[in-house]
Design an enzyme around this catalytic site. Structure first.
Site, short mmCIF file in Angstrom:
data_model
loop_
_atom_site.label_atom_id
_atom_site.label_comp_id
_atom_site.label_asym_id
_atom_site.label_seq_id
_atom_site.Cartn_x
_atom_site.Cartn_y
_atom_site.Cartn_z
N LYS A 170 -74.21 28.03 -39.30
CA LYS A 170 -74.11 28.36 -37.55
C LYS A 170 -74.81 27.28 -36.91
O LYS A 170 -73.78 26.90 -35.39
CB LYS A 170 -74.87 30.04 -38.43
CG LYS A 170 -74.70 30.79 -36.78
CD LYS A 170 -75.56 31.76 -36.90
CE LYS A 170 -77.11 31.59 -37.02
NZ LYS A 170 -77.60 31.20 -35.51
N LYS A 207 -83.49 24.06 -29.44
CA LYS A 207 -82.90 24.61 -30.68
C LYS A 207 -81.71 23.87 -31.53
O LYS A 207 -82.93 23.83 -33.06
CB LYS A 207 -83.15 26.18 -31.03
CG LYS A 207 -83.30 27.06 -31.85
CD LYS A 207 -84.13 26.53 -33.58
CE LYS A 207 -83.46 26.80 -34.76
NZ LYS A 207 -83.61 28.49 -35.36
N THR A 229 -80.97 32.27 -32.92
CA THR A 229 -80.37 31.13 -32.39
C THR A 229 -79.01 31.50 -32.23
O THR A 229 -78.58 31.93 -33.35
CB THR A 229 -81.18 30.41 -34.07
OG1 THR A 229 -82.69 30.22 -33.98
CG2 THR A 229 -79.33 29.05 -32.86
#
Length: 312
Positions: free
Chosen positions: A257, A189, A113
């Site tokens: 993050k 995502k 990711t």
């Protein structure tokens, strides 16, 4: 049993190998799932002790490669599950790294990711060397990875995606092809993780408030589980948060993050609720030192924020 083992060994010996780079919390479960195909597995990870331990558990089934390039050289398709843009850049560009192994006939399927621009850059460099590229970030954490219940969001070379369906099928319960444009799956995502992270903060604050009101967390959980807000995450994380069990399935620092990446998307409008939730993860990480705990440890930041408010 002997006959079954013999047949399994025969199938393994004649099957094409698959590659896997990155054996962290997620990668270990995903790699183990690939062995059920059955396919021989070539692996490399920055943590050599973990690599040796997994190989010892599956004698004759796993080959430890000397480098990322060696994994790719041995396999038609190689999966990557790495943690951050910085780690990805290092593993792609190091001596005998991913890019060095790329050539025509080699496919890279990257499950990290990152930011959309990071994935786009990696894809461009893989394709420049003649390889094919699919981004395939996942929804799910440690247990879904181990149980083959991940959800893959994919974009890039569609032929590579279709060729990988059997492998994606043993690692996940669903694969969604978002676009042939690399970056689209990463956007998907980030949206999913922003919703998930924000929902967990709402659960944390509700549980903290219930505690302040001397309400039973078990009763709160029972109502949530039977109502419109029921979800696998609420059912799993609620009881853990109530007893302050932050055993790591998805590290808080990585949830932070992802949420920061989502808020920084060029197309993102102002998202005040998600921004406030992200600030609580930042507090848990920066001030609480909980970055390596599970992301449900945001409960402690919620507890601190409500406590400060009540003292004012």
């Amino acid at each position: 049993m002997l006959l079954l083992n013999t047949l399994f060994a025969l199938a393994l010996s004649t099957a094409d190998p698959v590659g896997f780079i990155g054996l962290g919390i997620m990668g270990q479960g995903m790699a183990r799932r690939l062995l059920s195909l059955p396919r021989p597995l070539h692996v490399w990870s920055r943590n050599h002790e973990v690599t040796k331990a997994i190989a010892a558990q599956y004698p004759g089934m796993i080959t430890i490669a000397a480098s990322p390039a060696a994994v790719i050289d041995a396999c038609e398709r190689t999966y990557l599950m790495l943690s951050t843009p910085e780690v990805c850049e290092e593993v792609y560009t190091m001596e005998s790294g991913v890019l060095e192994g790329c050539r025509p006939g080699k496919a890279i399927i990257d499950c990290a990711t990152l930011r959309p621009e990071d994935m786009a850059s990696l894809g461009e460099r893989v394709r420049a060397r003649g390889g094919s590229f699919v981004e395939a970030p996942v929804s799910g954490s440690k247990a879904p990875a181990a149980n083959g219940a991940l959800i893959f969001m994919c974009a890039g070379d569609k032929a590579t995606f279709e060729a990988a369906e059997a492998e994606l099928g043993v690692m996940g319960k669903k694969s969604v092809f978002c676009s042939e444009t690399v970056g689209a799956a990463t956007q998907m995502k980030l949206v999913v993780n922003l919703i998930m992270g924000t929902q967990l903060v709402a659960l944390a604050e509700g549980l903290v408030l219930a505690d302040k009101l001397n309400l039973s967390s078990k009763d709160v959980q029972a109502v949530l589980d039977q109502g419109a807000m029921a979800s696998p995450m609420v059912a799993l994380k609620g009881p853990l948060m109530a007893k302050h069990d932050y055993s790591t399935a998805f590290p808080l620092k990585y949830a932070l993050k992802d949420m920061r990446f989502a808020l920084s998307l060029e197309e993102a409008p102002e998202l005040p609720v998600s921004a406030a939730a992200t600030a609580l993860y930042a507090a848990a990480d920066d001030e609480g030192g909980l970055g390596d705990a599970d992301f449900c440890a945001v409960m402690e930041a919620a507890r601190g924020a409500i406590g400060e408010k009540r003292e004012c």
